[in-house]
Design a protein around this motif. Structure first.
Motif, mmCIF file in Angstrom:
data_model
loop_
_atom_site.group_PDB
_atom_site.id
_atom_site.type_symbol
_atom_site.label_atom_id
_atom_site.label_comp_id
_atom_site.label_asym_id
_atom_site.label_seq_id
_atom_site.Cartn_x
_atom_site.Cartn_y
_atom_site.Cartn_z
ATOM 1 N N UNK A 164 -0.943 -1.280 4.960
ATOM 2 C CA UNK A 164 -1.872 -1.706 6.016
ATOM 3 C C UNK A 164 -3.206 -0.959 6.020
ATOM 4 N N UNK A 165 -3.223 0.310 5.629
ATOM 5 C CA UNK A 165 -4.476 1.070 5.633
ATOM 6 C C UNK A 165 -5.222 0.750 4.342
ATOM 7 N N UNK A 166 -6.415 0.193 4.448
ATOM 8 C CA UNK A 166 -7.151 -0.156 3.225
ATOM 9 C C UNK A 166 -7.628 1.080 2.483
ATOM 10 N N UNK A 167 -7.750 0.940 1.186
ATOM 11 C CA UNK A 167 -8.253 2.021 0.350
ATOM 12 C C UNK A 167 -9.776 2.046 0.421
ATOM 13 N N UNK A 168 -10.345 3.234 0.333
ATOM 14 C CA UNK A 168 -11.798 3.392 0.374
ATOM 15 C C UNK A 168 -12.484 2.608 -0.731
ATOM 16 N N UNK A 169 -11.888 2.613 -1.922
ATOM 17 C CA UNK A 169 -12.526 1.953 -3.054
ATOM 18 C C UNK A 169 -12.415 0.432 -3.010
ATOM 19 N N UNK A 170 -11.554 -0.111 -2.158
ATOM 20 C CA UNK A 170 -11.408 -1.557 -2.067
ATOM 21 C C UNK A 170 -12.155 -2.151 -0.885
ATOM 22 N N UNK A 171 -12.702 -1.306 -0.027
ATOM 23 C CA UNK A 171 -13.474 -1.804 1.094
ATOM 24 C C UNK A 171 -14.834 -2.256 0.588
ATOM 25 N N UNK A 172 -15.223 -3.426 1.000
ATOM 26 C CA UNK A 172 -16.537 -3.942 0.625
ATOM 27 C C UNK A 172 -17.330 -4.213 1.887
ATOM 28 N N UNK A 173 -18.606 -4.045 1.760
ATOM 29 C CA UNK A 173 -19.476 -4.353 2.883
ATOM 30 C C UNK A 173 -20.380 -5.507 2.484
ATOM 31 N N UNK A 174 -20.585 -6.383 3.414
ATOM 32 C CA UNK A 174 -21.438 -7.539 3.165
ATOM 33 C C UNK A 174 -22.793 -7.264 3.771
ATOM 34 N N UNK A 225 9.952 3.811 5.830
ATOM 35 C CA UNK A 225 9.445 2.454 6.043
ATOM 36 C C UNK A 225 8.079 2.475 6.727
ATOM 37 N N UNK A 226 7.889 3.392 7.646
ATOM 38 C CA UNK A 226 6.590 3.510 8.323
ATOM 39 C C UNK A 226 5.528 3.953 7.318
ATOM 40 N N UNK A 232 -2.319 12.449 -2.873
ATOM 41 C CA UNK A 232 -1.172 12.991 -3.584
ATOM 42 C C UNK A 232 -0.296 11.830 -4.041
ATOM 43 N N UNK A 233 0.079 10.948 -3.134
ATOM 44 C CA UNK A 233 0.840 9.757 -3.514
ATOM 45 C C UNK A 233 -0.037 8.532 -3.283
ATOM 46 N N UNK A 234 -0.279 8.207 -2.032
ATOM 47 C CA UNK A 234 -1.057 7.001 -1.730
ATOM 48 C C UNK A 234 -2.265 7.280 -0.858
ATOM 49 N N UNK A 235 -2.412 8.494 -0.359
ATOM 50 C CA UNK A 235 -3.543 8.815 0.494
ATOM 51 C C UNK A 235 -3.297 8.578 1.967
ATOM 52 N N UNK A 236 -2.063 8.247 2.338
ATOM 53 C CA UNK A 236 -1.748 7.974 3.746
ATOM 54 C C UNK A 236 -1.918 9.238 4.584
ATOM 55 N N UNK A 237 -1.367 10.352 4.126
ATOM 56 C CA UNK A 237 -1.482 11.609 4.881
ATOM 57 C C UNK A 237 -2.932 12.082 4.950
ATOM 58 N N UNK A 238 -3.685 11.906 3.879
ATOM 59 C CA UNK A 238 -5.094 12.289 3.888
ATOM 60 C C UNK A 238 -5.879 11.437 4.875
ATOM 61 N N UNK A 285 4.879 15.283 7.720
ATOM 62 C CA UNK A 285 5.546 14.104 7.169
ATOM 63 C C UNK A 285 6.858 14.496 6.497
ATOM 64 N N UNK A 286 6.829 15.534 5.693
ATOM 65 C CA UNK A 286 8.049 15.980 5.020
ATOM 66 C C UNK A 286 9.075 16.474 6.030
#
Length: 78
Positions: free
Chosen positions: A65-75, A57-58, A22-28, A45-46
């Motif tokens: 701090x929580x990485x996005x699924x699309x930015x995680x890479x596996x080596x 702030x949290x 919805x916003x950043x995916x933190x709640x999901x 949250x609301x």
């Protein structure tokens, strides 16, 4: 061993999903980790924003701090 409602073990890696944001995916991400629905997590949250504290702030810190699924890479090594 803990399992989620579908019978599969919970995802040990906390990542913000690319679908269902919805916003950043933190709640999901938190909902997936704790085995609840994203809607329930969003309502909590609301509701917490009505209380005095540093909830915004949290949320911002978790967004960073929580990485996005699309930015995680596996080596893969051969």
């Amino acid at each position: 061993m803990d399992t989620d409602r579908k019978g599969a073990p919970p995802d040990e890696n906390l990542t913000r999903p690319t679908q269902g944001r919805v916003i950043a995916g933190v709640c999901a991400a938190l909902a997936e980790r704790f085995g609840t629905t994203p809607t329930t997590m969003r309502v909590l949250t609301i509701a917490s924003l009505l209380l005095p504290g540093t909830q915004v702030l949290i949320y911002l810190a978790l967004w960073i701090l929580i990485p996005s699924e699309d930015k995680q890479t596996t080596t893969v090594t051969a």
